[in-house]
Design a protein around this motif. Structure first.
Motif, mmCIF file in Angstrom:
data_model
loop_
_atom_site.group_PDB
_atom_site.id
_atom_site.type_symbol
_atom_site.label_atom_id
_atom_site.label_comp_id
_atom_site.label_asym_id
_atom_site.label_seq_id
_atom_site.Cartn_x
_atom_site.Cartn_y
_atom_site.Cartn_z
ATOM 1 N N VAL A 236 6.028 26.455 -33.650
ATOM 2 C CA VAL A 236 4.711 26.357 -33.097
ATOM 3 C C VAL A 236 3.800 26.938 -34.182
ATOM 4 O O VAL A 236 4.026 27.971 -34.729
ATOM 5 C CB VAL A 236 4.720 27.459 -31.838
ATOM 6 N N PHE A 237 3.107 26.074 -34.742
ATOM 7 C CA PHE A 237 2.204 26.423 -35.818
ATOM 8 C C PHE A 237 0.617 26.478 -35.481
ATOM 9 O O PHE A 237 -0.069 25.582 -35.075
ATOM 10 C CB PHE A 237 2.398 25.331 -37.270
ATOM 11 N N PHE A 238 0.333 27.883 -35.258
ATOM 12 C CA PHE A 238 -0.807 28.182 -34.602
ATOM 13 C C PHE A 238 -2.089 27.627 -35.477
ATOM 14 O O PHE A 238 -2.091 27.760 -36.623
ATOM 15 C CB PHE A 238 -1.115 29.740 -34.454
ATOM 16 N N SER A 239 -2.888 26.989 -34.694
ATOM 17 C CA SER A 239 -3.992 26.166 -35.199
ATOM 18 C C SER A 239 -3.741 24.660 -35.622
ATOM 19 O O SER A 239 -4.601 23.789 -35.753
ATOM 20 C CB SER A 239 -4.688 26.667 -36.529
ATOM 21 N N THR A 240 -2.427 24.203 -35.486
ATOM 22 C CA THR A 240 -1.891 22.848 -35.562
ATOM 23 C C THR A 240 -2.038 22.372 -34.282
ATOM 24 O O THR A 240 -1.210 22.989 -33.380
ATOM 25 C CB THR A 240 -0.600 22.401 -36.358
ATOM 26 N N PRO A 241 -2.859 21.332 -33.725
ATOM 27 C CA PRO A 241 -2.892 20.991 -32.266
ATOM 28 C C PRO A 241 -1.576 20.668 -31.679
ATOM 29 O O PRO A 241 -0.282 20.121 -32.479
ATOM 30 C CB PRO A 241 -3.695 19.590 -32.360
ATOM 31 N N ILE B 219 -10.527 29.928 -44.012
ATOM 32 C CA ILE B 219 -10.521 28.624 -43.430
ATOM 33 C C ILE B 219 -9.736 27.805 -44.524
ATOM 34 O O ILE B 219 -9.937 27.869 -45.729
ATOM 35 C CB ILE B 219 -12.178 28.401 -43.151
ATOM 36 N N CYS B 220 -9.001 26.961 -43.991
ATOM 37 C CA CYS B 220 -8.140 26.241 -44.871
ATOM 38 C C CYS B 220 -8.645 24.827 -44.687
ATOM 39 O O CYS B 220 -9.387 24.353 -43.517
ATOM 40 C CB CYS B 220 -6.534 26.056 -44.076
ATOM 41 N N GLY B 221 -8.381 24.102 -45.686
ATOM 42 C CA GLY B 221 -8.855 22.543 -45.518
ATOM 43 C C GLY B 221 -8.460 21.869 -44.462
ATOM 44 O O GLY B 221 -9.189 20.919 -43.787
ATOM 45 N N SER B 222 -7.141 22.114 -43.961
ATOM 46 C CA SER B 222 -6.619 21.278 -42.621
ATOM 47 C C SER B 222 -7.417 21.877 -41.532
ATOM 48 O O SER B 222 -7.410 21.034 -40.504
ATOM 49 C CB SER B 222 -5.164 21.814 -42.639
ATOM 50 N N ASP B 223 -8.170 23.026 -41.409
ATOM 51 C CA ASP B 223 -8.976 23.417 -40.153
ATOM 52 C C ASP B 223 -10.237 22.609 -40.064
ATOM 53 O O ASP B 223 -10.462 21.994 -39.219
ATOM 54 C CB ASP B 223 -9.295 24.770 -40.247
ATOM 55 N N ALA C 113 1.815 31.648 -50.162
ATOM 56 C CA ALA C 113 2.754 31.366 -49.483
ATOM 57 C C ALA C 113 3.322 30.108 -49.765
ATOM 58 O O ALA C 113 4.595 29.476 -50.190
ATOM 59 C CB ALA C 113 3.140 31.529 -48.136
ATOM 60 N N VAL C 114 2.341 29.060 -49.734
ATOM 61 C CA VAL C 114 2.438 27.465 -49.783
ATOM 62 C C VAL C 114 2.641 27.393 -51.453
ATOM 63 O O VAL C 114 3.867 26.737 -51.799
ATOM 64 C CB VAL C 114 1.064 26.795 -49.363
ATOM 65 N N ALA C 115 1.939 27.808 -52.306
ATOM 66 C CA ALA C 115 2.280 27.823 -53.812
ATOM 67 C C ALA C 115 3.558 28.376 -54.270
ATOM 68 O O ALA C 115 4.182 27.712 -54.960
ATOM 69 C CB ALA C 115 1.059 28.465 -54.436
ATOM 70 N N ARG D 272 -7.154 14.517 -36.962
ATOM 71 C CA ARG D 272 -5.851 14.274 -37.039
ATOM 72 C C ARG D 272 -5.353 14.692 -38.612
ATOM 73 O O ARG D 272 -6.076 14.453 -39.473
ATOM 74 C CB ARG D 272 -5.411 13.053 -36.755
ATOM 75 N N ILE D 273 -3.892 15.036 -38.732
ATOM 76 C CA ILE D 273 -3.307 14.869 -39.900
ATOM 77 C C ILE D 273 -2.220 14.218 -39.976
ATOM 78 O O ILE D 273 -1.219 14.511 -38.995
ATOM 79 C CB ILE D 273 -3.141 16.264 -40.682
ATOM 80 N N GLY D 274 -2.061 12.837 -40.629
ATOM 81 C CA GLY D 274 -1.036 11.922 -40.418
ATOM 82 C C GLY D 274 -1.010 11.522 -38.900
ATOM 83 O O GLY D 274 -2.106 11.550 -38.169
ATOM 84 N N HIS E 38 -10.310 19.591 -41.748
ATOM 85 C CA HIS E 38 -9.862 18.244 -41.398
ATOM 86 C C HIS E 38 -9.387 17.916 -40.019
ATOM 87 O O HIS E 38 -10.309 16.758 -39.495
ATOM 88 C CB HIS E 38 -8.547 17.972 -42.179
ATOM 89 N N PHE E 39 -9.101 18.755 -39.299
ATOM 90 C CA PHE E 39 -8.718 18.563 -37.909
ATOM 91 C C PHE E 39 -10.275 18.671 -36.959
ATOM 92 O O PHE E 39 -10.402 17.794 -36.154
ATOM 93 C CB PHE E 39 -7.910 19.691 -37.168
ATOM 94 N N TRP E 40 -11.122 19.170 -37.550
ATOM 95 C CA TRP E 40 -12.607 19.240 -37.137
ATOM 96 C C TRP E 40 -13.105 17.907 -37.195
ATOM 97 O O TRP E 40 -13.687 17.163 -36.213
ATOM 98 C CB TRP E 40 -13.336 20.502 -37.329
ATOM 99 N N CYS F 45 -2.427 35.576 -48.332
ATOM 100 C CA CYS F 45 -0.854 35.436 -48.366
ATOM 101 C C CYS F 45 -0.522 33.950 -47.980
ATOM 102 O O CYS F 45 0.615 33.489 -48.360
ATOM 103 C CB CYS F 45 0.095 36.438 -47.689
ATOM 104 N N GLU F 46 -1.326 33.545 -46.812
ATOM 105 C CA GLU F 46 -1.016 32.186 -46.312
ATOM 106 C C GLU F 46 -0.806 30.879 -47.309
ATOM 107 O O GLU F 46 0.157 30.423 -47.666
ATOM 108 C CB GLU F 46 -1.644 31.774 -45.124
ATOM 109 N N PRO F 47 -2.111 30.773 -47.971
ATOM 110 C CA PRO F 47 -2.023 29.627 -49.023
ATOM 111 C C PRO F 47 -1.207 30.252 -50.212
ATOM 112 O O PRO F 47 -0.472 29.135 -50.820
ATOM 113 C CB PRO F 47 -3.620 29.588 -49.386
HETATM 114 O O1 LIG Z 1 -1.145 26.014 -44.854
HETATM 115 C C1 LIG Z 1 -0.527 25.409 -43.746
HETATM 116 C C2 LIG Z 1 -1.124 23.962 -43.629
HETATM 117 O O2 LIG Z 1 -2.458 23.961 -43.728
HETATM 118 C C3 LIG Z 1 -0.639 23.283 -42.556
HETATM 119 O O3 LIG Z 1 0.673 22.748 -42.890
HETATM 120 C C4 LIG Z 1 -1.610 22.269 -42.071
HETATM 121 O O4 LIG Z 1 -1.886 21.293 -43.091
HETATM 122 C C5 LIG Z 1 -0.829 21.207 -40.939
HETATM 123 O O5 LIG Z 1 -0.460 21.978 -39.885
#
Ligand SMILES: OC[C@H](O)C(O)[C@@H](O)CO
Ligand SMILES: NC(=O)c1ccc[n+]([C@@H]2O[C@H](COP(=O)([O-])OP(=O)(O)OC[C@H]3O[C@@H](n4cnc5c(N)ncnc54)[C@H](O)[C@@H]3O)[C@@H](O)[C@H]2O)c1
Ligand SMILES: [Zn+2]
Ligand SMILES: [Zn+2]
Length: 387
Positions: free
Chosen positions: A151-156, A74-78, A192-194, A86-88, A80-82, A188-190
């Motif tokens: 298409v970023f799965f989980s971003t509305p 679970i990412c902070g953005s998941d 990859a961000v770093a 919104r994000i931005g 946050h959307f809940w 690997c997802e978070p």
């Molecule tokens: O790890 C990727 C991020 O959580 C996403 O960019 C998200 O914040 C918005 O789509």
């Protein structure tokens, strides 16, 4: 009722309404047990609810792969959307939407023309699928995180990978070696961000580095900066518990507790004292305005603040301090071309992400997992859902 609804496949994965309008889509009642093998998922909605849903099991079309998702963080953005919807201004929850984009899984079935994958293969799922059209500058030049049609799965509005059966384009999957678990594959997802941040920041062997924020992103940045040879590394947070976690993860790191009653300049003095020398690079992993200010005052003349955190739509920066000290400011949006690197680093033992997982839940209990992830009192770093 059949669990295999063959009409979901191909381009339907990019059309979230096809799922929402499907006769097999339904929200489970609180406490209701899902059917075994059902394609359950955790969905959030504009009413700030999160619930389990049942949706059809899709069928792979040409170029697609059906996956059994085995681990999702679970990412902070998941959360946050809940919670905030919104994000931005561009990512707004306007309907039921599936969560999760930090996933790894196992190939169950492949569609026509897929030759590189077979049943049983283990993969990390790259959740952002760009258009890949030659007419798209971002895609053509390899900076596909800038694709306007991604298409970023989980971003509305696109449903996420926190589900049992997920359909994905074959070329956006990455093979996991035998010594990399599904749990690590999803991390690997978070990571990859770093890694994207580290790459673009230009960090060099022996650079003194400040990391602001010891959440999951700050911690994977810490692991990455250490692997890249940064020394010393100072990490900050508002919570001692997070700094203690960072210290356990990388014993050589120096920690500074941020105190809300101190001004950024005073805070920066404490950071510089901890570093015992100039800090050349700051990896900002909070997105909080006051932390960016602290970073500005802590970074040396000619240094760089690399901002990975996201925050308020508009922020004030200490412009003249940055200007008079030639401090570069850069920002990161997701990542491109980082998964193979992340997998290599984990497989070779240069980065150990395993300790980040503090809580594990079965898919049926995904909603409990979200409540733990959203409650700071639970002390979670990374909550995972495994199936
Ligand atoms: O790890 C990727 C991020 O959580 C996403 O960019 C998200 O914040 C918005 O789509
Ligand atoms: N750029 C991207 O593509 C991208 C991708 C994923 C996440 N992010 C962002 O990265 C940031 C970090 O993500 P995370 O999952 O680690 O979030 P998190 O909320 O779990 O962690 C942030 C940490 O920063 C600490 N913090 C808050 N204010 C602070 C301050 N003033 N000084 C020092 N520490 C402070 C918090 O206590 C917390 O431990 C978030 O803003 C997230 O949205 C960006
Ligand atoms: Zn994320
Ligand atoms: Zn594109």
């Amino acid at each position: 009722m059949a669990t295999a609804a063959v009409e979901i496949g191909n381009a339907d994965i990019y059309n979230p309404r096809k799922i929402l309008d499907h006769p097999e889509f339904r929200v489970l009642q609180e406490g209701e047990k899902p059917k075994p093998e059902a394609n359950i998922a955790a969905f959030y909605n504009p009413q700030h609810q999160i619930h389990l849903v049942e949706k059809p099991r899709p069928k792979p079309g040409p170029g697609q792969v059906l996956l059994h998702v085995r681990a999702t963080g679970i990412c902070g953005s998941d959360v946050h959307f809940w919670k905030h919807g919104r994000i931005g201004d561009s990512m707004v929850v306007s309907d039921e939407c599936g969560s999760g984009h930090e996933s790894a899984g196992e190939v169950v079935e492949v569609g026509e023309g897929v030759t590189q994958w077979k049943k049983g293969d283990r993969v990390a799922i790259e959740a952002g699928v760009p258009c890949s059209q030659p007419s798209c500058d971002a895609c053509r030049t390899g900076r596909y995180n800038g694709c306007p049609d991604v298409v970023f799965f989980s971003t509305p509005p696109y449903h996420g990978t926190l589900t049992r059966w997920h359909l994905h384009p074959a070329q956006w999957l990455h093979r996991l070696p035998d010594n990399v678990s599904f749990e690590e594959g999803s991390l690997c997802e978070p990571l990859a961000v770093a890694l994207a941040g580290i790459e673009r920041s230009g960090l060099r062997l022996g650079d003194p580095v400040l990391i602001c924020g010891a959440g999951p992103i700050g911690l994977v940045s810490l692991l990455s900066a250490r692997a890249a040879g940064a020394e010393p590394i100072v990490i900050t947070d508002l919570f001692q518990s997070r700094l203690d976690f960072a210290k356990k993860l990388v014993p050589g790191v120096r920690t500074v507790l941020i105190k809300r009653d101190l001004k950024p300049k005073e805070q920066a003095e404490e950071i510089k004292r901890a570093a015992e020398g100039p800090l050349k690079l700051t990896l900002e992993c909070t997105g909080v305005e006051s932390s960016v200010h602290t970073a500005a005052y802590a970074t040396v003349f000619g240094g760089k603040i690399f901002i990975i955190g996201v925050g308020k739509n508009e922020q004030v920066f200490p412009f003249m301090h940055l200007s008079a000290n030639e401090i570069d400011v850069s920002l990161q949006y997701r990542y491109a071309n980082q998964y193979p690197k992340a997998i290599r680093l984990i497989s070779a033992g240069l980065i150990n992400v395993k300790p980040l997982v503090t809580h594990r839940f079965p898919l049926e209990d995904a909603i409990d997992a979200f409540h733990v992830a959203a409650d700071p009192a639970q002390g979670a770093i990374k909550v995972q859902i495994q199936d």
